[in-house]
Design a protein around this motif. Structure first.
Motif, mmCIF file in Angstrom:
data_model
loop_
_atom_site.group_PDB
_atom_site.id
_atom_site.type_symbol
_atom_site.label_atom_id
_atom_site.label_comp_id
_atom_site.label_asym_id
_atom_site.label_seq_id
_atom_site.Cartn_x
_atom_site.Cartn_y
_atom_site.Cartn_z
ATOM 1 N N THR A 211 0.835 -1.195 0.000
ATOM 2 C CA THR A 211 0.000 0.000 0.000
ATOM 3 C C THR A 211 0.871 1.245 0.000
ATOM 4 O OG1 THR A 211 -0.169 0.361 2.400
ATOM 5 C CG2 THR A 211 -1.639 -1.287 1.435
ATOM 6 N N GLY A 212 0.317 2.332 -0.494
ATOM 7 C CA GLY A 212 1.044 3.591 -0.521
ATOM 8 C C GLY A 212 0.110 4.784 -0.443
ATOM 9 N N ASN A 213 0.502 5.784 0.333
ATOM 10 C CA ASN A 213 -0.245 7.045 0.436
ATOM 11 C C ASN A 213 0.741 8.201 0.273
ATOM 12 O OD1 ASN A 213 -1.493 4.952 2.404
ATOM 13 N ND2 ASN A 213 -3.184 6.350 2.048
ATOM 14 N N PHE A 214 0.718 8.842 -0.885
ATOM 15 C CA PHE A 214 1.536 10.033 -1.105
ATOM 16 C C PHE A 214 0.656 11.256 -0.896
ATOM 17 C CE2 PHE A 214 2.712 13.504 -3.974
ATOM 18 C CZ PHE A 214 4.000 13.766 -3.526
ATOM 19 N N ARG A 215 1.160 12.240 -0.099
ATOM 20 C CA ARG A 215 0.394 13.453 0.168
ATOM 21 C C ARG A 215 1.291 14.673 -0.009
ATOM 22 N NH1 ARG A 215 1.389 9.807 4.271
ATOM 23 N NH2 ARG A 215 1.151 11.271 6.019
#
Length: 628
Positions: free
Chosen positions: A168-172
């Protein structure tokens, strides 16, 4: 490849900042309350580097207390819900694969920052078998007026069972700016997120027997057979968001103020969910393809809102707003069946309008907000009103009422799959909820929440008699749901006992709304400063328990949970031993999870039917805040 590039971008940006030589002499670090976090609703808090029992509860994949959730065996997988909170006031249906949205950040989950010096936070925690989890964050104010932040949260874990690897990945990225007069403010963010899970359909019946009987030959969980080893699903989303506002009239003095503000926001989000499988699994019924199943559903969502707000020292804050939404949900193909045609798209637009009000006066606060779809393809509305009273800084009470009506999620209305059973198009009634809620927060007494929720036309997934796979349903009667949650910490010298108890009762609709009647957690711990206060130590034991109930089952094709009433699960304790320490701005965590599973004669702990909960494991990690 995309995750690698994003991580390199973050590291490169950090390296540029860290490599700069500051010729000025060192000065004292600014007060911690100047490192501000601004929520989507413009509430402001500040960076908290303390070590507390609440931090212990939040040291997990979601970075928040998961008391009402039960995780699956591998980090990055979904969670089964032990309780429900209906706090989304959406006017349009939500997307598919809601079980994969626990870690998906919506607009209201994003934060903005204002810091006097550059700030970096690193979160790290071990995963299961091969892999790790990392959340790296950096923010800086290039001036008093402009801030930007960049962050990436990534998880990759092989897991202990066959074919349950997660990635999983969350770029912000977020930024905000205001003029020197602070009359004009603008902020924006970009969020690119993906949740990829290998799916195995759970253990086979024979493997479930070997697991529950604690057969020593299968203590290596990778030796247990699963229903299939060739499937995966993925949720991915990309969102661009921006809002700005301007104080058209700004009259302020030491005693009175009268301000008129106008503003608007724009957002565009592109999401898709895909299920892939090499060979069809017979348990899901017939399929249209003999190999390489691959079906993707997509949602394009564009929103524009405009508002005007009047803030007055006597009247309070009054806001009026209008909004426009253009949506396009669906597939690339139309399905023609003997009994009818299943379309490929639900697309259209929506116009909504609403208002909000807030007023504070001598400890009292009144607030309310409501909106309605005035034109478009879906009916929908919500109204919430609340009144609170703060006796002092340690005691506050609040009562609220909420009424909400919205169409069921898109995958209830339209769904296509390469499996024959997973194809439908429905015209359902709106799901209508009414909630009464009372909150008490008292440091001397306790924290308590009592809510009573009524649901009409409740939408859910379940398996029909003589079927083998779940389909959408709508309950014809009313669901009534009572929820009482109490929390209290007791202290004696350097020892503390933190207790959280949740009691639930479904008065009507028990056959479609399953929750355990009791969920409880107790933490007994010791904490103290050591080595001339250079180290703060916290160590103790967490015990969590929930009563047996008909636990919802998980379907990997839909990535949704569905109601089942044939198997009771639960009734087992989850015992964790922890040792945490704080050195300067670094918190270090060690935990022996589910230690009591080492002493059981039967392994009857499951996160869902066919999906075992985690075995005993030692994990460690840290949260490191450092300031430049």
């Amino acid at each position: 490849m995309k995750k690698t590039l994003l991580l390199l971008l973050f590291l490169s940006a950090s390296a540029v900042v860290f490599s700069q030589n500051d010729p000025t002499p060192k000065v004292e670090k600014p007060p911690i309350d100047l490192y501000k976090i601004i929520s989507a609703s413009r509430d402001t808090t500040y960076i908290d580097t303390t070590l507390s029992i609440q931090k212990e509860y939040k040291f997990n994949y979601l970075r928040k207390d998961n008391f009402e959730l039960l995780p699956f065996a591998n980090v990055g997988q979904t969670y089964n819900s032990l309780a429900y909170t209906f706090d989304k006031h959406n006017l349009l249906p939500l997307f598919a694969a809601q079980s994969h949205h626990f870690n998906y950040l919506d607009i209201e989950d994003m934060s903005y920052f204002h810091v006097p010096t550059p700030l970096t936070e690193i979160y790290f925690k071990t995963a299961f078998e091969q892999g790790q989890q990392l959340d790296a964050f950096f923010t800086i104010n290039t001036s008093e007026q402009f801030n930007f932040s960049i962050a990436y949260k990534g998880v990759r874990s092989l897991g202990s069972y066959q074919n349950i690897m997660t990635s999983t990945g969350n770029f912000r990225f977020s930024s905000n700016y205001h003029t020197k007069s602070k009359r004009y403010k603008i902020r924006a963010h970009v969020a690119a997120q993906d949740v990829k899970n290998e799916e195995n359909g759970g253990l086979t019946p024979n493997s479930i027997a070997l697991f529950t009987n604690d057969d020593p030959e299968f203590s290596d969980r990778g030796r247990l057979d699963v229903n299939f080893e060739d499937a995966e699903n993925k949720l991915e989303g990309l969102r661009f968001y921006g809002d700005h506002e301007y104080e058209l009239i700004s009259k302020k003095d030491s005693l009175n103020y009268s301000v008129v503000t106008i503003g608007n926001s724009l957002s565009y989000e592109d999401k898709f969910y895909r299920y892939q499988q090499t060979t069809p699994y017979s348990g899901f019924g017939d399929s249209y393809l003999f190999s390489d199943l691959n079906k993707k559903v997509k949602l394009e969502d564009f929103r524009a809102n405009a508002y005007a707000r009047f803030d007055n020292s006597i009247i309070g804050s009054l806001t009026g707003f209008v909004g426009y939404t253009d949506f396009n949900y669906g597939y690339d193909s139309v399905l023609i069946l003997d009994e009818g045609r299943i379309t490929n798209r639900l697309k259209g637009n929506q116009i909504m309008a609403g208002a909000a009000y807030k007023k504070q006066y001598h400890g009292f606060e009144l607030s309310g907000k409501g909106a309605i779809n005035v034109a478009g393809d879906f009916d929908g509305n919500y109204l919430t009103a609340a009144a609170s009273f703060a006796l002092d800084a340690d005691n506050k009470a609040e009562g609220s009422i909420t009424v909400h009506s919205v169409a069921p999620n898109f995958n209830f209305l339209l769904y296509q799959s390469d499996y024959v059973n997973y194809n439908w198009q429905n015209s359902f009634e709106n799901v209508k909820t009414q909630e009464l809620k009372f909150d008490l927060k008292s440091k001397k007494l306790l924290d308590a929440t009592v809510s009573y929720l009524g649901i009409d036309d409740y939408a859910y997934f379940a398996i029909k008699p003589n079927d083998s796979t779940p389909t959408p349903h709508q309950y014809g009667d009313r669901v009534d749901y009572l929820k009482i949650k109490v929390e209290k910490e007791l202290r004696y010298n350097k020892f503390a006992l933190m207790n959280t108890v949740l009691f639930q009762q479904v008065v009507g609709g028990e056959e479609v709304f399953n929750v355990p009647q009791l969920v409880a957690r107790s933490s007994l711990y010791y904490q103290d400063h050591l080595f001339k206060r250079a180290l703060f130590l916290q160590t103790g034991i967490n015990v969590k328990y929930f009563s047996k109930y008909n636990m919802n089952a998980y379907d990997p094709v839909l990535a949704e949970f569905y109601v089942q009433n044939t198997q009771e699960l639960g009734g087992f304790p989850l015992v964790d031993i922890f040792l945490n320490a704080k050195i300067r701005q670094t918190r270090i965590y060690f935990k022996f999870e589910h230690v009591n599973s080492l002493f059981t004669t039967k392994s009857e702990y499951f996160s869902a039917p066919g999906y075992p909960y985690r075995d005993a494991v030692i994990r460690f990690g840290l949260v490191w805040d450092f300031f430049l």
